[in-house]
Enzyme design. Sequence first.
Site, short mmCIF file in Angstrom:
data_model
loop_
_atom_site.label_atom_id
_atom_site.label_comp_id
_atom_site.label_asym_id
_atom_site.label_seq_id
_atom_site.Cartn_x
_atom_site.Cartn_y
_atom_site.Cartn_z
N PRO A 23 3.52 3.44 -13.38
CA PRO A 23 3.42 2.99 -12.00
C PRO A 23 3.18 4.17 -11.06
O PRO A 23 3.91 5.16 -11.10
CB PRO A 23 4.78 2.34 -11.73
N CYS A 25 2.22 4.83 -6.92
CA CYS A 25 1.99 4.26 -5.60
C CYS A 25 0.61 4.61 -5.07
O CYS A 25 0.17 5.76 -5.18
CB CYS A 25 3.06 4.74 -4.63
N ALA A 62 5.39 0.98 -7.79
CA ALA A 62 6.66 0.61 -7.17
C ALA A 62 6.43 -0.39 -6.04
O ALA A 62 5.79 -0.08 -5.04
CB ALA A 62 7.37 1.86 -6.65
N GLN A 104 6.69 -2.73 -11.47
CA GLN A 104 7.93 -2.01 -11.20
C GLN A 104 8.45 -2.48 -9.84
O GLN A 104 7.75 -2.41 -8.84
CB GLN A 104 7.67 -0.50 -11.16
N TYR A 186 15.27 7.40 -5.96
CA TYR A 186 15.30 6.18 -5.16
C TYR A 186 16.64 5.48 -5.39
O TYR A 186 17.51 6.00 -6.09
CB TYR A 186 14.08 5.31 -5.48
N ARG A 234 13.24 2.36 -15.60
CA ARG A 234 12.76 3.75 -15.50
C ARG A 234 13.89 4.63 -15.00
O ARG A 234 14.58 4.31 -14.04
CB ARG A 234 11.56 3.86 -14.55
N GLY A 328 -0.19 8.75 -16.26
CA GLY A 328 -0.30 8.66 -14.82
C GLY A 328 -1.60 9.25 -14.33
O GLY A 328 -2.64 8.61 -14.30
N ARG A 329 -1.55 10.53 -13.96
CA ARG A 329 -2.72 11.18 -13.36
C ARG A 329 -3.94 11.14 -14.27
O ARG A 329 -5.08 11.07 -13.79
CB ARG A 329 -2.37 12.62 -12.99
#
Length: 359
Positions: A23, A25, A62, A104, A186, A234, A328-329
């Site tokens: 995930p 954003c 998220a 997520q 978070y 996570r 991810g990236r």
Amino acid sequence: MSSLFEPYTLRSLTVPNRVWMAPMCQYSAQPTGPEAGVAHDWHFAHYAARAAGGTGLILVEATSVSPEGRISAYDLGIWNDTQVEALARITRFLKTQGTVPGIQIAHAGRKASTGRPWVDGGPVGVDAGGWQPSAPSPVPFAEGDPVPDELTTEQIQQIVGQFTAAARRALAAGFEVVELHGAHGYLIGEFLSPHSNHRTDAYGGSFENRVRFALQVVDAVRAVWPEDKPLFFRISATDWLEENGWAPDDTVRLATLLKEHGVDLLDVSSGGNASGVRIPTGPGYQVPFAARVKAETELPVAAVGMITDAAQAEKIIANGEADAVLLGRELLRNPSFARHAARELGGDVHVPEQYHRSV
């Protein structure tokens, strides 16, 4: 047969391969008005491209359980039914490509009300259209950040209810997996760590008290999430602090409890709860945290963190360090990573009919 392209089954769900999308954003939803938090064409195109590229499972970024739980005003939300239908458009397409749609769900806690990272990324005050963040304790994330309001016990239970409602909406939107965001500083992760949780009531102090909120959220979501569908969690395996922080030993201990409470897979990341710490990054730098959980508990794991090439991902799965890799990236750079990796490793992956001429 490539280990990376072996199907993987959790409960009644089978994911076609072990190349999964983490995930991430996009900070691209409308910030205010009736379309606030609603996925639009950018989100559809973003996720559709990775599904067409052969990704086995996609975890949508998220997605906040409430307006005040957003990291930024531009985050996706899942607190109303308008948001559900926009997300359903995405899940319907992902399924046509053989990709499992996951989401997520999250609450940003003291790290809420910030700007988009490519604009500023810093806190956005109430006078600038932001809102007052809340947290386990009135401790700001970084020096100069706003002091969050300390959540009351009643407010904590309201947020548990918001996660429950979000899970119900995720099901209505067609998702097959829900992941609870307990990482990166978070709200759930803030409760876990003594660095951010200074409470003296039933939600603070001892390990058992600090994990209470996380387990209450797990129990509430598991109660409404279908028995045949998997639930992910996570976590940041470490705060990267030498003392008074969440540590890998805590992660292993919590993993066993999460398994007992109905979590099916631990998505193992790290950091994000303490500002100014030095993290020794490098290729696969977080994989050992996942490998330790897998070795010492019965909970399946996914590994993350600078996993960028097919051979590296294959080795992680083949060596038994993780059950899947979450990219991810690299998937931002290369939406068709899975298809390219399958060609390199001799694996089998879905290719849209429109793209067969490229195989």
